[in-house]
Design an enzyme around this catalytic site. Structure first.
Site, short mmCIF file in Angstrom:
data_model
loop_
_atom_site.label_atom_id
_atom_site.label_comp_id
_atom_site.label_asym_id
_atom_site.label_seq_id
_atom_site.Cartn_x
_atom_site.Cartn_y
_atom_site.Cartn_z
N LYS A 48 0.80 -1.22 0.00
CA LYS A 48 0.00 0.00 0.00
C LYS A 48 0.84 1.27 0.00
CE LYS A 48 -3.99 -1.84 -0.28
NZ LYS A 48 -4.88 -1.60 -1.43
N1 PMP Z 1 -3.55 -7.95 1.23
C1 PMP Z 1 -3.62 -7.04 2.20
C2 PMP Z 1 -3.05 -7.37 3.54
C3 PMP Z 1 -4.24 -5.81 1.94
O1 PMP Z 1 -4.32 -4.88 2.92
C4 PMP Z 1 -4.77 -5.56 0.65
C5 PMP Z 1 -5.45 -4.25 0.39
N2 PMP Z 1 -6.79 -4.16 0.74
C6 PMP Z 1 -4.69 -6.57 -0.32
C7 PMP Z 1 -4.05 -7.74 0.00
C8 PMP Z 1 -5.29 -6.42 -1.68
O2 PMP Z 1 -4.64 -5.48 -2.49
P1 PMP Z 1 -5.49 -4.58 -3.47
O3 PMP Z 1 -6.31 -3.65 -2.61
O4 PMP Z 1 -4.50 -3.87 -4.30
O5 PMP Z 1 -6.40 -5.46 -4.27
#
Ligand code: PMP
Length: 331
Positions: A48
């Site tokens: 993130k």
């Molecule tokens: N894994 C974790 C621990 C996350 O915090 C997130 C984000 N919500 C994701 C996977 C998924 O990533 P994305 O939001 O880019 O789909």
């Protein structure tokens, strides 16, 4: 790749350029070779950091975000941590609406990073005024000089991964990648990385990971939002009870769903076999990879990249707590 040599002016210069590590033991019975992209090597310990920095710097360039402004966001914890880190370095105030499903570790971390945290119930409809989406929107409306990051509906989320994660993987694998396995939450990681890789080689398959209890897989297959798919689950950051526009469903070839239990046990197995201490969704990605392999998705020549989104230290009171695992009936 030379990683972060010499002096960096701020911690933000360390975002991205995360390592790719061959999985040695956990994959020994699977056809093909497997590599994990370790996003925990970002300074905020998750993927993130990439989107938070990209969206904030874009807002600065557009003149929307000025010194002293307030950043507001809806987050399961990781985006919040990244935004809190960026806010300290760049001099913003940070207010976060977090779901009560997020681990206490994550909430405490956000507070320690100086953010104002509003904990909201996870199991309410997205348009319920108590939901973390609506709470964040209300805070944004009421706070002068504030910017709402809106990761679920912000195309810059996709662009951040298109510009960084995708090219890094292409370079690190010298174009040998055949399959990418990615957890889908907002969908930014899978969409941006997948789009870039498919532009380099249209045969690269983009394999999504969804949670039992989420609508994404069914939506991908039918383009129908089926409320009957929705049920409570424990994995944070994976799957959704709405359709995020930060997901480009056309880039994704297929989804697999995983259960809370299998993802939790698989996270622990990654630790014991590879010495990598991953977050809950990394276990979900590994579990889904095994399910894909059983479906016959891979052969001896497959070069499979798994994105491990964050670090296990965020889940000490969850998957790495024996008592939590027992309470859930997982061990
Ligand atoms: N894994 C974790 C621990 C996350 O915090 C997130 C984000 N919500 C994701 C996977 C998924 O990533 P994305 O939001 O880019 O789909």
């Amino acid at each position: 790749m030379v990683r972060h040599q010499g002096i960096n002016n701020t911690i933000l210069e360390l975002v991205g350029e995360t390592p790719l590590v061959k999985l040695q033991k956990i994959t020994k019975n699977l056809k093909g070779s497997y590599y994990a992209k370790l996003e925990a090597f970002n300074p905020g310990h998750s993927a993130k950091d990439r989107i938070a920095l990209h969206i904030v710097e874009n807002a600065e360039k557009k003149g929307i975000l000025k010194k002293g402004a307030t950043i507001v966001e809806t987050t399961s914890g990781n985006t919040g941590f990244s935004l809190a880190m960026i806010s300290i370095v760049k001099g913003y105030k940070c207010i976060l609406a977090v779901s009560d499903k997020s681990s206490q570790d994550k909430i405490d971390m956000l507070k320690s990073m100086g953010a104002e945290v509003h904990v909201c119930p996870a199991n309410v409809a997205p348009n319920d005024p108590r939901s973390y989406y609506e709470v964040a929107k209300t805070i944004h409306r009421k706070t002068k000089n504030s910017v709402y990051i809106n990761q679920y509906f912000n195309e810059l989320n996709i662009e951040a991964h298109y510009r960084t994660t995708g090219p890094e993987i292409w370079k690190q694998t010298e174009g040998k990648i055949t399959h990418l396995v990615v957890a889908s939450g907002t969908g930014g990681t899978i969409s941006g990385t997948g789009k870039y890789l498919k532009e380099q080689n249209k045969n690269v398959k983009i394999l999504g990971v969804d949670a039992v209890g989420s609508v994404l897989k069914k939506y991908h297959e039918t383009r129908e939002f089926d409320e009957k798919e929705i049920s409570p689950y424990k994995i944070e950051g994976l799957g959704k009870n709405l359709i995020p526009t930060a997901t480009d469903f056309d880039v994704i070839d297929i989804y697999e769903k995983v259960t809370d239990k299998e993802a939790a046990l698989k996270s622990r197995e990654i630790v014991k076999t590879e010495g990598i201490f991953p977050g809950y969704t990394s276990g979900a990605v590994m579990q889904a990879t095994e399910q894909y392999e059983k479906l016959g998705m891979f052969d001896e020549n497959s070069f499979v990249v798994l994105i491990f989104p964050d670090h296990g230290s965020r889940y000490m009171n969850k998957i790495y707590s024996d008592s939590w695992m027992k309470e859930q009936g997982f061990i």
